[in-house]
Every structure is written in structure tokens, then in C-alpha cells.
Design an enzyme around this catalytic site. Structure first.
Site: not given
Ligand code: NAD
Length: 296
Positions: A96, A171, A246
Site C-alpha cells: 500500500t 484502496k 497510514k
Molecule cells: P511488514 O513490516 O511486516 O513487512 C514488510 C517487509 O518488508 C519486512 O519483512 C521488511 O524486512 C521487508 N523489507 C523492507 N525493506 C526491504 C528491502 N529493501 N528489501 C527487502 N525487504 C525489505 O509489513 P506488512 O504488514 O507485511 O505490510 C506490507 C504492506 O502491506 C504495507 O504496505 C502495508 O500497508 C500493506 N498492508 C498491510 C496489512 C496488514 O494488516 N498488515 C493489510 C493490508 C495492506
């Protein structure tokens, strides 16, 4: 079955990659976090040493990263995915992020001769684990047709919303409705309490009257009327208030850039900012009822 690179194996990306493996796809993953890589390996995936290494030979490259800055870093630049991916790789960003970045990386991909889709999700970690996410997808019809079977391994609903950026637009517009409507429902229950009106009676009336909405009927912010709602488990998420904030901020950023007037969206962002600022970022977003009641 496709050879898929998956970059960003966090709370969402980890289970999404596991569902691709379950569906029989070959997954090569990369994340900065070693524990996240171990989870992928345990599920049967292969681990790469970098994003560029992960996309070598990939037919599809998926990113699931925290924000637009991370997406630009991973996709763009010298060592980025768009340079490293073989011709014909379909890039799908499920993070997102802001609409502007989605459009910018889409243009950068086109410049590199690759197709890119922005495909943010709703459904949270539970939906990622169960494979029931909703995908909102922006990009060309041809790229969407290629992506759909892959996305269906991770989700139940896959909607083509328009050109690149239209997935993010859908979204943030949806979540702006959700943030505003949740605050509206919370305020009504707080007022009912002050007026001595039973919460169950308000639910009985409004759930079948003109106040009916998802925040009320599926996710009621007070305990009782909807047994599955986070209100019944001390507001454990669910959908954390920090993530709602966010998305509301992304909506405000997009509204400012597009010249749209969204006063209630701005007010919802301000209220969630107060709630998160008071230390409740990991509380479910419906827990804002406590702040409105004056008990948080
Ligand atoms: P998270 O922080 O758990 O996971 C993100 C991952 O990206 C981490 O494991 C981090 O180490 C990795 N990362 C960061 N920089 C990196 C790089 N340069 N190279 C490789 N890996 C890298 O976050 P999440 O909850 O999994 O959310 C991910 C996305 O999904 C976000 O944009 C969030 O807004 C969206 N989202 C989350 C939810 C939720 O409920 N958690 C729901 C809908 C959408």
C-alpha cells in the site's frame, strides 16, 4: 506454474508467498530480515541474497513492502528489480503506497520494457493466511490477465480498477470511507450511552435502517452485537489503528495532489493521529471508540 520472485516477506508477504507455494508455484524470496527468510525456506521456498538475485529468471516479481520509499528503492536504481529482471517479467507491487509513486514506478517499468501492476490488498494478515485477500489492480488489461491466476492463489476477489495507480486509488478511497464511517458509528454508540439507550437496541434499529454500514454490521465497535468484532476481544487487531492512519494519510496526500476536497477524510486522519500518538497504534482501529468516550 510460474517462477515467482517475492520481495518483502513480512506479516503479509510471508503468508502470501506460502500460499503461492501451496498452489504449486516456484518461489524465490528476498527480505532484509533473516527470520522472514527462514519462514519461507521452511515453507519450501528458495532464498536469494538480494532482490536482483531473486528476480533472475523470474516470470513474475511480487513486492510487498512497507511504503513508497521502499518500493522505489527495491524496484528502481542500478541494482533494482526493474534493471535486473529478464525481459517479459511481470512486476506486481502489492504494497500500500502513494498513488504518485505507483505511477512513477509504472512509468519506470515501461521505460525498462516491463509491465507493472499496482495491486494493493485488503483483508489483513488473516486474509493473507487464509488466501482470501481482495486485490485492487491497476495496469493494462493484458498484464491483468497474466496476473489474475497468480493473484487468485493468494486472494478470493481480484478487481481490475483501471490504469497503473488505480489499485492504490481504490484502496485509499475505500479505506477513507471505512475510517470516516467507523468514527461515525463510534460517535453514535457513545451518544447512545450518554442518552441511556441500550447498545443492542441501537444495533437492532440501525443495522436494518438507514444508518446501516459495514463498520456497524460486520465490525461493531462495542462488545455484544457482532460476536466476531475486535470489540469482543479487548480491541486486539484486526486492522491496527496505525495502518488505518497510514491509509488516511495516503488519502490526504492524494487529495491534496488531485485538488479534491475531503474535510471528513482530513478530520478522520486527525483523530486517528491523536489515537496513535497516545500510544494506541497497535490497537484495532475500532478501539477509537474509547478515545471518543474519553476512556483512552
Ligand atoms: P511488514 O513490516 O511486516 O513487512 C514488510 C517487509 O518488508 C519486512 O519483512 C521488511 O524486512 C521487508 N523489507 C523492507 N525493506 C526491504 C528491502 N529493501 N528489501 C527487502 N525487504 C525489505 O509489513 P506488512 O504488514 O507485511 O505490510 C506490507 C504492506 O502491506 C504495507 O504496505 C502495508 O500497508 C500493506 N498492508 C498491510 C496489512 C496488514 O494488516 N498488515 C493489510 C493490508 C495492506
Amino acid at each position: 506454474m510460474a517462477k515467482i520472485a517475492f520481495i518483502g516477506l513480512g506479516n503479509m508477504g510471508g503468508p502470501m508467498a506460502a500460499n503461492l507455494l501451496k498452489a504449486g508455484h516456484e518461489v524465490v524470496g528476498f527480505d532484509l530480515s533473516a527470520p522472514a527468510l527462514e519462514v519461507l525456506a521452511a515453507a519450501g521456498g528458495r532464498i536469494a541474497g538480494s532482490a536482483a538475485e531473486a528476480v533472475a529468471g523470474a516470470e513474475v516479481a511480487i513486492t510487498m513492502l512497507p511504503s513508497g520509499r521502499h518500493v522505489r528503492e527495491v524496484l528502481g536504481g542500478e541494482g533494482g528489480v526493474l534493471r535486473a529482471a529478464p525481459a517479459g517479467t511481470l512486476v506486481i507491487d502489492c504494497s500500500t503506497i502513494d498513488v504518485e509513486t505507483a505511477r512513477a514506478v509504472g512509468a519506470e517499468a515501461a521505460g525498462a520494457g516491463l509491465e507493472l501492476l499496482d495491486a494493493p490488498v485488503s483483508g489483513g494478515v488473516g486474509g493473507a493466511e487464509a488466501g482470501t485477500l481482495t486485490f485492487m489492480v491497476g495496469g493494462s488489461p493484458a498484464a491483468f490477465a497474466r496476473a489474475e491466476p497468480v493473484l487468485r492463489a493468494m486472494g478470493r476477489t481480484v478487481v481490475h480498477t483501471g490504469a497503473v495507480g488505480a489499485g492504490q486509488a481504490a484502496k485509499i478511497c475505500n479505506n477513507m470511507i471505512l475510517g470516516i464511517s467507523m468514527i461515525g458509528v463510534c460517535e453514535a454508540f457513545v451518544l447512545a450511552e450518554k442518552l441511556g439507550l441500550d447498545a443492542g437496541k441501537l444495533f437492532e434499529v440501525s443495522s436494518t435502517a438507514s444508518g446501516q454500514c459495514w463498520s456497524l454490521t460486520s465490525y461493531c465497535p462495542v462488545p455484544g452485537p457482532v460476536p466476531a468484532s475486535p470489540a469482543n476481544r479487548d480491541y486486539r487487531p484486526g486492522f491496527a489503528a496505525a495502518l488505518m492512519l497510514k491509509d488516511l494519510r495516503l488519502a490526504q496526500q492524494a487529495a491534496a495532489a488531485a485538488g479534491a476536497t475531503t474535510p471528513l477524510g482530513a478530520e478522520a486522519a486527525a483523530l486517528y493521529s491523536l489515537f496513535v500518538g497516545a500510544g494506541h497504534g497497535m490497537v484495532d482501529f475500532s478501539g477509537i471508540v474509547r478515545m471518543l468516550r474519553g476512556t483512552a
